[in-house]
Design an enzyme around this catalytic site. Structure first.
Site, short mmCIF file in Angstrom:
data_model
loop_
_atom_site.label_atom_id
_atom_site.label_comp_id
_atom_site.label_asym_id
_atom_site.label_seq_id
_atom_site.Cartn_x
_atom_site.Cartn_y
_atom_site.Cartn_z
N LYS A 58 -12.65 -3.39 -4.68
CA LYS A 58 -12.46 -2.38 -5.72
C LYS A 58 -13.54 -1.29 -5.64
CE LYS A 58 -10.36 -5.74 -8.88
NZ LYS A 58 -10.51 -6.40 -10.19
N TYR A 71 -0.25 -2.91 -10.33
CA TYR A 71 -0.56 -3.70 -11.52
C TYR A 71 0.64 -3.81 -12.49
CZ TYR A 71 -5.49 -3.81 -10.25
OH TYR A 71 -6.68 -4.03 -9.61
N ASN A 102 -15.57 -6.40 -11.36
CA ASN A 102 -15.69 -7.68 -10.67
C ASN A 102 -15.49 -7.59 -9.15
OD1 ASN A 102 -12.90 -7.49 -10.53
ND2 ASN A 102 -12.51 -9.27 -11.82
N HIS A 161 -10.30 -7.89 -5.62
CA HIS A 161 -9.01 -8.46 -6.04
C HIS A 161 -8.49 -9.30 -4.88
CE1 HIS A 161 -4.78 -8.73 -7.25
NE2 HIS A 161 -4.51 -8.44 -5.99
N GLU A 180 2.31 -7.80 -2.60
CA GLU A 180 1.19 -6.86 -2.47
C GLU A 180 1.06 -6.33 -1.04
OE1 GLU A 180 -1.63 -8.42 -6.11
OE2 GLU A 180 -1.86 -9.39 -4.16
#
Length: 150
Positions: free
Chosen positions: A11, A51, A114, A117, A128
Site C-alpha cells: 500500500k 474494494y 497497515n 494487502h 484480484e
C-alpha cells in the site's frame, strides 16, 4: 502438489516508507515465485472495483481515498499454500494483533496504515489477479524450485 497464486499489494504507506524490497524479500526467502509485478498509481474507479466487497462499510470512502493517495506495488506470488502462508507472513489486519516477525507486526502501528494487502482466500486471489493483471501473470519456473519442493 498443488500450486496456487495469491495477490499481494504494498500500500502507499509501505511504498512511501521504502519497504518494497524488504517485503518482496520476505516472500522470495520463503520460497514463493514472483509471477507478476506492477508499480502503479491507482485510479478511483479501479480502487472502488478492488474494494467492491467493502462498499457497504462506513470506512469504504476513506479506504478508497487512501489507496489512491500514492503509488502501490501490485504482485502475484505462486507456491504451495501461498494464500494461507502469505497471510501468515503479512500478519493480522490490525497491526496490534500481528505477531512480531510478520510484516504488519514489524512495520505497522495503525489499522488504516497497515502497509500491505493480501488475498484472504484462493477465490478472492483469482478475482484480484484477474482485476490487476488482466494480461495474466508471467509463466516461468524458477531454477531453485527443486530445492524448495520435493
Amino acid at each position: 502438489m498443488t500450486m496456487e497464486q495469491t495477490f499481494v499489494m504494498i500500500k502507499p504507506d509501505g511504498v512511501q516508507r521504502g519497504l518494497v524490497g524488504e517485503i518482496i524479500g520476505r516472500f522470495e526467502k520463503k520460497g514463493f515465485s514472483l509471477k507478476g509485478l506492477k508499480f502503479v498509481n491507482v485510479e478511483r474507479d479501479f480502487a472502488e472495483k478492488h474494494y467492491a466487497d467493502l462498499s457497504s462499510k462506513p470506512f469504504f470512502g476513506v479506504l478508497v481515498d487512501y489507496i489512491i493517495s500514492g503509488p502501490v506495488v501490485a504482485m502475484v506470488w505462486e507456491g504451495s499454500n501461498v494464500v494461507v502462508t502469505g497471510r501468515k507472513i503479512i500478519g493480522a489486519t490490525n497491526p496490534a494483533d500481528s505477531a512480531p516477525g510478520t510484516i504488519r507486526g514489524d512495520y505497522a502501528i495503525h489499522i488504516s496504515r497497515n502497509v500491505i494487502h493480501g488475498s484472504d482466500a484462493v477465490e478472492s486471489a483469482r478475482k484480484e489477479i484477474a482485476l490487476w493483471f488482466p494480461e495474466g501473470p508471467i509463466a516461468w519456473r524458477s531454477a531453485v524450485e527443486p530445492w524448495i519442493y520435493e
